[in-house]
Design a protein around this motif. Structure first.
Motif, mmCIF file in Angstrom:
data_model
loop_
_atom_site.group_PDB
_atom_site.id
_atom_site.type_symbol
_atom_site.label_atom_id
_atom_site.label_comp_id
_atom_site.label_asym_id
_atom_site.label_seq_id
_atom_site.Cartn_x
_atom_site.Cartn_y
_atom_site.Cartn_z
ATOM 1 N N PRO A 27 0.813 -1.229 0.000
ATOM 2 C CA PRO A 27 0.000 0.000 0.000
ATOM 3 C C PRO A 27 0.841 1.272 0.000
ATOM 4 O O PRO A 27 0.535 2.234 -0.710
ATOM 5 C CB PRO A 27 -0.828 -0.124 1.289
ATOM 6 N N ALA A 28 1.918 1.283 0.790
ATOM 7 C CA ALA A 28 2.779 2.461 0.858
ATOM 8 C C ALA A 28 3.509 2.684 -0.461
ATOM 9 O O ALA A 28 3.683 3.824 -0.906
ATOM 10 C CB ALA A 28 3.783 2.320 2.002
ATOM 11 N N GLN A 29 3.940 1.597 -1.109
ATOM 12 C CA GLN A 29 4.603 1.727 -2.400
ATOM 13 C C GLN A 29 3.643 2.273 -3.453
ATOM 14 O O GLN A 29 4.012 3.112 -4.272
ATOM 15 C CB GLN A 29 5.164 0.376 -2.846
ATOM 16 N N ALA A 30 2.395 1.795 -3.418
ATOM 17 C CA ALA A 30 1.397 2.291 -4.372
ATOM 18 C C ALA A 30 1.132 3.780 -4.159
ATOM 19 O O ALA A 30 1.003 4.545 -5.116
ATOM 20 C CB ALA A 30 0.103 1.500 -4.219
ATOM 21 N N ALA A 31 1.083 4.191 -2.896
ATOM 22 C CA ALA A 31 0.860 5.605 -2.594
ATOM 23 C C ALA A 31 2.025 6.461 -3.081
ATOM 24 O O ALA A 31 1.826 7.558 -3.616
ATOM 25 C CB ALA A 31 0.657 5.782 -1.090
ATOM 26 N N ARG A 32 3.241 5.956 -2.902
ATOM 27 C CA ARG A 32 4.415 6.683 -3.383
ATOM 28 C C ARG A 32 4.390 6.817 -4.903
ATOM 29 O O ARG A 32 4.751 7.851 -5.467
ATOM 30 C CB ARG A 32 5.685 5.964 -2.948
ATOM 31 N N THR A 33 3.975 5.754 -5.572
ATOM 32 C CA THR A 33 3.908 5.780 -7.032
ATOM 33 C C THR A 33 2.905 6.826 -7.503
ATOM 34 O O THR A 33 3.182 7.601 -8.430
ATOM 35 C CB THR A 33 3.506 4.395 -7.569
ATOM 36 N N GLN A 34 1.738 6.869 -6.876
ATOM 37 C CA GLN A 34 0.732 7.855 -7.243
ATOM 38 C C GLN A 34 1.239 9.272 -6.980
ATOM 39 O O GLN A 34 0.988 10.198 -7.762
ATOM 40 C CB GLN A 34 -0.558 7.602 -6.464
ATOM 41 N N GLU A 35 1.951 9.434 -5.872
ATOM 42 C CA GLU A 35 2.516 10.747 -5.550
ATOM 43 C C GLU A 35 3.526 11.172 -6.602
ATOM 44 O O GLU A 35 3.549 12.340 -7.030
ATOM 45 C CB GLU A 35 3.174 10.697 -4.175
#
Length: 272
Positions: A27-35
């Motif tokens: 989840p944190a990696q996905a959030a970083r990618t979106q950011e």
């Protein structure tokens, strides 16, 4: 190649543990990618009118794996890039982003027992379990007869000091640079010729008065005396803060050959 690089001897984790960590960080990696995508666009995503976004070269588990290998100082970014046939910049970008996710998660990768300066040496290790000469020397120097600690006690102490060493390294680097690290200046090369775990070991050996810095320099064979001196000066305060006071050894060795010869061929652990 990614499958081979996931070897537990390199990652310090079993396949199940690595998979579990990847799941926890997803989840944190996905959030970083979106950011990152939002920053690149300069705003919110718009409905696509052409081709869909290309699939990334490395998925999240692969990005995690490569970041762990670099953080554990298995090899440089350049070695990883050569093995995977990509650019250093590609590896640097994914390490920079994934490292933040690991830090937010509170995961400390530790330091690998082996380090490789060339792709061929790493592949030889995976194929034949042939370790670099430096690793064999460090293993002998880590013997309880020299450190006064069991191998488990030494490992535990190294783990306890890991976070403090990282913080110290960042602080010293900031002081040397006179400011924050600039993007792309490291070129994926480790700034330290001596790993954090080796720094702890060498400081303990010196504080036990087993030998001089010159003897330690000769034993390693690929570093200079000033490097050993810097290591001891920087690591000694961390050992003191951790409450570890090395006991004085009963014997002082005058040469590297004598020091290494004092280590038994077995891995028996004495009580002292």
């Amino acid at each position: 190649m990614l499958i081979r690089l996931a070897d537990p001897r390199l990652t310090g984790m079993s396949p199940a543990q690595l998979e579990q960590l990847a799941t926890a960080l997803a989840p944190a990696q996905a959030a970083r990618t979106q950011e990152r995508h939002s920053q690149q666009r300069g705003g919110r995503a718009r409905r696509a009118t052409g081709n869909l976004r290309a699939k990334p070269l490395f998925d999240d588990p692969a990005r995690l794996l490569l970041t762990l290998l670099y953080q554990r100082q298995v090899c440089s970014m350049k070695v990883l890039a050569d093995l995977l046939e990509v650019t250093d910049v590609c590896i640097a970008d994914l390490v920079k982003e994934t490292r933040r996710v690991l830090e937010d998660h509170g995961h400390h990768a530790g330091t690998a027992q082996v380090r490789f300066a060339k792709p061929a040496a790493l592949l030889d290790f995976l194929n034949t379990d042939q370790r670099p000469a430096r690793a064999a020397i460090i293993d002998r120097l880590s013997h309880p007869v020299l450190t006064g600690l069991t191998r488990d006690e030494l490992h535990s102490l190294i783990q306890r000091l890991a976070a403090s060493q990282v913080a110290q390294g960042e602080r010293l680097g900031y002081q040397r640079r006179g400011g924050p690290r600039q993007s792309g200046t490291r070129s994926g090369v480790f700034p330290q010729k001596i790993s954090n775990s080796e720094r702890v070991l060498l400081t303990i050996l010196y504080q036990r008065k087993l030998c001089t810095m010159e003897v330690l320099t000769d034993a390693l064979g690929d570093v200079c005396r000033s490097s050993i001196g810097n290591v001891i000066r920087e690591t000694r305060p961390l050992l003191q803060q951790a409450g570890h006071i090395p006991t004085t050894a009963p014997i002082r060795y005058r040469t590297a050959a004598d020091l290494l010869a004092a280590v038994p061929n077995d891995r028996d652990t004495p009580t002292s």
